[in-house]
Design an enzyme around this catalytic site. Structure first.
Site, PDB file in Angstrom:
ATOM      1  N   ASP A  12      25.868 -29.142  15.110  1.00  0.00           N
ATOM      2  CA  ASP A  12      25.195 -28.863  13.827  1.00  0.00           C
ATOM      3  C   ASP A  12      25.001 -27.391  13.549  1.00  0.00           C
ATOM      4  O   ASP A  12      24.557 -27.024  12.457  1.00  0.00           O
ATOM      5  CB  ASP A  12      23.831 -29.566  13.815  1.00  0.00           C
ATOM      6  CG  ASP A  12      24.005 -31.069  13.881  1.00  0.00           C
ATOM      7  OD1 ASP A  12      23.440 -31.696  14.798  1.00  0.00           O
ATOM      8  OD2 ASP A  12      24.747 -31.599  13.048  1.00  0.00           O
ATOM      9  N   HIS A  33      20.901 -30.008  23.455  1.00  0.00           N
ATOM     10  CA  HIS A  33      21.517 -31.347  23.389  1.00  0.00           C
ATOM     11  C   HIS A  33      21.105 -32.144  24.617  1.00  0.00           C
ATOM     12  O   HIS A  33      20.971 -31.573  25.704  1.00  0.00           O
ATOM     13  CB  HIS A  33      23.055 -31.230  23.351  1.00  0.00           C
ATOM     14  CG  HIS A  33      23.715 -32.460  22.845  1.00  0.00           C
ATOM     15  ND1 HIS A  33      23.984 -33.542  23.661  1.00  0.00           N
ATOM     16  CD2 HIS A  33      24.126 -32.803  21.616  1.00  0.00           C
ATOM     17  CE1 HIS A  33      24.556 -34.494  22.931  1.00  0.00           C
ATOM     18  NE2 HIS A  33      24.655 -34.064  21.685  1.00  0.00           N
TER      19      HIS A  33
HETATM   20  C1  SDX Z   1      23.018 -34.416  17.378  1.00  0.00           C
HETATM   21  O1  SDX Z   1      22.966 -37.577  21.156  1.00  0.00           O
HETATM   22  C2  SDX Z   1      23.961 -37.104  20.525  1.00  0.00           C
HETATM   23  O2  SDX Z   1      25.096 -37.198  20.979  1.00  0.00           O
HETATM   24  C3  SDX Z   1      23.638 -36.477  19.180  1.00  0.00           C
HETATM   25  C4  SDX Z   1      24.798 -35.820  18.465  1.00  0.00           C
HETATM   26  C5  SDX Z   1      25.836 -36.817  18.030  1.00  0.00           C
HETATM   27  O3  SDX Z   1      26.972 -36.388  17.807  1.00  0.00           O
HETATM   28  O4  SDX Z   1      25.483 -38.006  17.835  1.00  0.00           O
HETATM   29  O5  SDX Z   1      25.386 -34.838  19.291  1.00  0.00           O
HETATM   30  C6  SDX Z   1      24.317 -35.117  17.179  1.00  0.00           C
HETATM   31  O6  SDX Z   1      21.987 -35.011  17.163  1.00  0.00           O
HETATM   32  C7  SDX Z   1      23.033 -33.007  17.932  1.00  0.00           C
HETATM   33  C8  SDX Z   1      21.585 -32.481  18.203  1.00  0.00           C
HETATM   34  C9  SDX Z   1      21.026 -31.994  16.872  1.00  0.00           C
HETATM   35  N1  SDX Z   1      19.604 -31.634  16.994  1.00  0.00           N
HETATM   36  C10 SDX Z   1      19.194 -30.366  16.948  1.00  0.00           C
HETATM   37  O7  SDX Z   1      19.932 -29.378  16.894  1.00  0.00           O
HETATM   38  C11 SDX Z   1      17.672 -30.222  16.909  1.00  0.00           C
HETATM   39  C12 SDX Z   1      17.249 -29.128  17.901  1.00  0.00           C
HETATM   40  N2  SDX Z   1      17.495 -29.620  19.237  1.00  0.00           N
HETATM   41  C13 SDX Z   1      16.402 -30.253  19.938  1.00  0.00           C
HETATM   42  O8  SDX Z   1      15.491 -30.937  19.150  1.00  0.00           O
HETATM   43  C14 SDX Z   1      16.810 -30.911  21.244  1.00  0.00           C
HETATM   44  O9  SDX Z   1      17.601 -30.030  21.890  1.00  0.00           O
HETATM   45  C15 SDX Z   1      17.482 -32.260  21.188  1.00  0.00           C
HETATM   46  C16 SDX Z   1      16.692 -33.256  20.409  1.00  0.00           C
HETATM   47  C17 SDX Z   1      18.843 -32.143  20.625  1.00  0.00           C
HETATM   48  C18 SDX Z   1      17.582 -32.735  22.644  1.00  0.00           C
HETATM   49  O10 SDX Z   1      16.314 -32.989  23.079  1.00  0.00           O
HETATM   50  P1  SDX Z   1      16.051 -33.465  24.594  1.00  0.00           P
HETATM   51  O11 SDX Z   1      17.284 -33.790  25.318  1.00  0.00           O
HETATM   52  O12 SDX Z   1      14.970 -34.511  24.553  1.00  0.00           O
HETATM   53  O13 SDX Z   1      15.575 -32.149  25.243  1.00  0.00           O
HETATM   54  P2  SDX Z   1      14.076 -31.738  25.301  1.00  0.00           P
HETATM   55  O14 SDX Z   1      13.491 -31.864  23.922  1.00  0.00           O
HETATM   56  O15 SDX Z   1      13.439 -32.457  26.424  1.00  0.00           O
HETATM   57  O16 SDX Z   1      14.202 -30.181  25.631  1.00  0.00           O
HETATM   58  C19 SDX Z   1      14.288 -29.746  26.963  1.00  0.00           C
HETATM   59  C20 SDX Z   1      13.592 -28.386  26.936  1.00  0.00           C
HETATM   60  C21 SDX Z   1      12.199 -28.453  26.321  1.00  0.00           C
HETATM   61  O17 SDX Z   1      11.469 -27.414  26.895  1.00  0.00           O
HETATM   62  P3  SDX Z   1      10.321 -27.841  28.033  1.00  0.00           P
HETATM   63  O18 SDX Z   1       9.430 -28.881  27.373  1.00  0.00           O
HETATM   64  O19 SDX Z   1      11.120 -28.429  29.182  1.00  0.00           O
HETATM   65  O20 SDX Z   1       9.638 -26.571  28.354  1.00  0.00           O
HETATM   66  O21 SDX Z   1      14.348 -27.495  26.095  1.00  0.00           O
HETATM   67  C22 SDX Z   1      13.555 -27.100  24.996  1.00  0.00           C
HETATM   68  C23 SDX Z   1      12.408 -28.086  24.869  1.00  0.00           C
HETATM   69  O22 SDX Z   1      11.252 -27.462  24.309  1.00  0.00           O
HETATM   70  N3  SDX Z   1      14.409 -27.152  23.825  1.00  0.00           N
HETATM   71  C24 SDX Z   1      14.424 -26.258  22.844  1.00  0.00           C
HETATM   72  C25 SDX Z   1      15.409 -26.708  21.953  1.00  0.00           C
HETATM   73  N4  SDX Z   1      15.935 -27.840  22.409  1.00  0.00           N
HETATM   74  C26 SDX Z   1      15.312 -28.127  23.557  1.00  0.00           C
HETATM   75  N5  SDX Z   1      13.713 -25.134  22.631  1.00  0.00           N
HETATM   76  C27 SDX Z   1      13.998 -24.458  21.507  1.00  0.00           C
HETATM   77  N6  SDX Z   1      14.922 -24.820  20.607  1.00  0.00           N
HETATM   78  C28 SDX Z   1      15.654 -25.946  20.789  1.00  0.00           C
HETATM   79  N7  SDX Z   1      16.569 -26.287  19.921  1.00  0.00           N
END
Ligand code: SDX
Length: 434
Positions: free
Chosen positions: A369, A311
């Site tokens: 989720d 998140h």
């Molecule tokens: C919702 O914003 C909100 O409040 C949203 C929400 C709401 O109520 O409105 O809470 C609802 O959207 C919840 C989130 C649902 N999405 C997912 O579950 C999809 C999986 N999660 C990711 O795509 C990600 O965690 C996000 C999109 C939720 C957050 O992305 P960020 O903040 O841009 O984080 P990032 O992509 O920069 O990740 C940081 C690091 C990265 O690694 P590095 O590039 O630094 O090496 O963490 C890793 C990412 O690769 N990472 C994950 C991961 N999420 C982040 N690695 C594996 N699996 C994951 N799920």
């Protein structure tokens, strides 16, 4: 909305040999912010923040998240207490008006919402324009936008009475639209709202009742549905809420703004993650395959991510996920579902991930989720309806934030700038000379 940000001193920035002082503001909770509104005018420089990881786009008094503590407050009340003790409509009143309603206010609000649950009868013809296999989110997104073609007497944002009516219509009609999209996609007759039922029971009846049988649903299931709506109601300036605010900042009508929010929510990184998460859990299938998917999630060369994990704000457990997990167990127990391999995979996946260095170091925890799909599936919804349910609940958050933006004197049309790295100025080259 009365602006309440407080002065917290100034920040100095050195640029091109000059020093610029910028005001620092703070609120009642959370980080302070540097006000950069005059930076470009005074220094010729923009700030640069793709994804807005360090940018506060507005002052707001509606929802607060402490990502470190894993805390979520609606108008100051913890989400756990609201989920346990409130109802979705009472929480909706709180989000819109800022205070919990008295018994009389709650009754009046509930009655008003109840009396706006029907859709204009011509919307039925609108639905029959969709293919039967259209994704329910596509139908909901289109129908919400089309409401501005049916309800002209609640589109003028400068008329408070029209804005109030639009707020009521959106909260009241989202369940009817969502249920019609579901019924249409499964080829069953749509079911009219039943004003003798509470909000969540009426929604379940519109989704799962058929004209040929009496519909009876357990209070445990109704309570679970209502809890799920409370958990999804609002969440600060997330992507879809920011979309609604940006659309609203141009003066667009409320139905168009909420349709924009529905469209943004649909993405698998945002509200679409609940559908993606259940599909992922089904793909994993059994506990012994979890290590393979954990390895893929950690592999920087593999675009696969663990859906329902991570998140932007929470760097601790999403408090909604905890309530959702508890609700999952209550629903499965009520439905006597003792063997649920999907939930077994989810719980084992959580256990392994939370003990894995990669997830610990990146502070990746289950989000709202992660368990919602398990519960919604047990309630009888297909995965294609999961994000529709999210949009149904989030409508009250979107419309509360939209209203707050319209009442905020400091708000202007949103218009970000950029760092341009494209072609420099050049003259047109006639076709024959290329
Ligand atoms: C919702 O914003 C909100 O409040 C949203 C929400 C709401 O109520 O409105 O809470 C609802 O959207 C919840 C989130 C649902 N999405 C997912 O579950 C999809 C999986 N999660 C990711 O795509 C990600 O965690 C996000 C999109 C939720 C957050 O992305 P960020 O903040 O841009 O984080 P990032 O992509 O920069 O990740 C940081 C690091 C990265 O690694 P590095 O590039 O630094 O090496 O963490 C890793 C990412 O690769 N990472 C994950 C991961 N999420 C982040 N690695 C594996 N699996 C994951 N799920």
């Amino acid at each position: 909305m009365e602006n309440k940000i407080e002065n917290r001193g100034t920040a100095k920035i050195e640029l091109g040999g000059k020093s610029f002082e910028l005001p620092v503001y703070g609120g009642s909770m959370g980080p302070d912010a540097v006000d950069v509104r005059t930076l470009y005018k005074n220094s010729g420089h923009f700030t640069f923040d793709p994804g807005y990881t360090s940018t506060a786009s507005t002052e707001s008094q509606i929802t607060f998240i402490d990502g470190i503590k894993g805390q979520l407050l609606y108008r100051g009340y913890p989400i756990e207490q609201l989920a346990e003790q409130s109802t979705f409509l009472e929480t909706s009143y709180l989000l819109i008006n800022g205070e919990l309603p008295t018994a009389e206010q709650n009754a009046e609000f509930t009655n008003t919402i109840t009396r706006h649950t029907m859709l204009h009868e011509q919307v039925e013809r609108f639905f029959h324009g969709f293919r039967r296999d259209a994704h329910p989110m596509a139908m909901v997104c289109a129908t919400v936008g089309a409401l501005s073609a049916f309800y002209h007497d609640s589109t003028d944002i400068n008329d408070n009475a029209q804005r109030d009516l639009a707020v009521v219509r959106l909260i009241a009609k989202m369940p009817t639209i969502a249920a019609r999209a579901y019924k249409y996609s499964i080829g069953q007759p749509h079911v009219y709202p039943d004003n003798s039922l509470c909000y969540s029971e009426n929604f379940l009846k519109m989704c799962f009742s058929v004209p040929t049988e009496e519909y009876v649903v357990s209070p445990v299931i109704v309570d679970a549905m209502d809890k799920i709506f409370i958990l999804h109601a609002d969440h600060e300036q997330n992507a879809s809420t920011s979309t609604v605010r940006l659309a609203g900042s141009s003066g667009a009508n409320p139905f168009a703004c909420i349709a924009a929010g529905v469209a943004c929510l649909w993405g698998p990184s945002h509200g679409g993650a609940n559908e993606a998460c259940l599909n992922m859990l089904k793909e994993i299938g059994t506990v012994d395959r979890i290590p393979e998917f954990i390895a893929r999630a950690k592999d920087r060369n593999d675009p696969f991510r663990l859906m329902g994990f991570g998140h932007r704000v929470y760097k601790n457990y999403d408090p909604r996920a905890k309530v959702m997990q508890k609700t999952a167990h209550a629903v499965l127990a009520e439905l006597n579902i003792t063997d649920n391999p999907i939930l077994d995979v989810a719980m084992e996946l959580e256990r392994i991930a939370l003990n894995d260095e990669y997830f610990i170091e990146k502070k990746l925890f289950p989000n709202v989720d992660f368990y919602s799909g398990t519960v919604l599936s047990a309630l009888g919804f297909p995965t294609s309806m999961f994000t529709v349910l999210f949009a149904l609940a989030r409508t009250v958050g979107w419309i509360s934030q939209w209203n707050e933006m319209l009442e905020d004197k400091s708000q202007r049309i949103g218009r970000p700038r950029q760092i341009y790295t494209g072609a420099p100025l050049r003259d047109y080259v006639p076709m024959g000379e290329r």
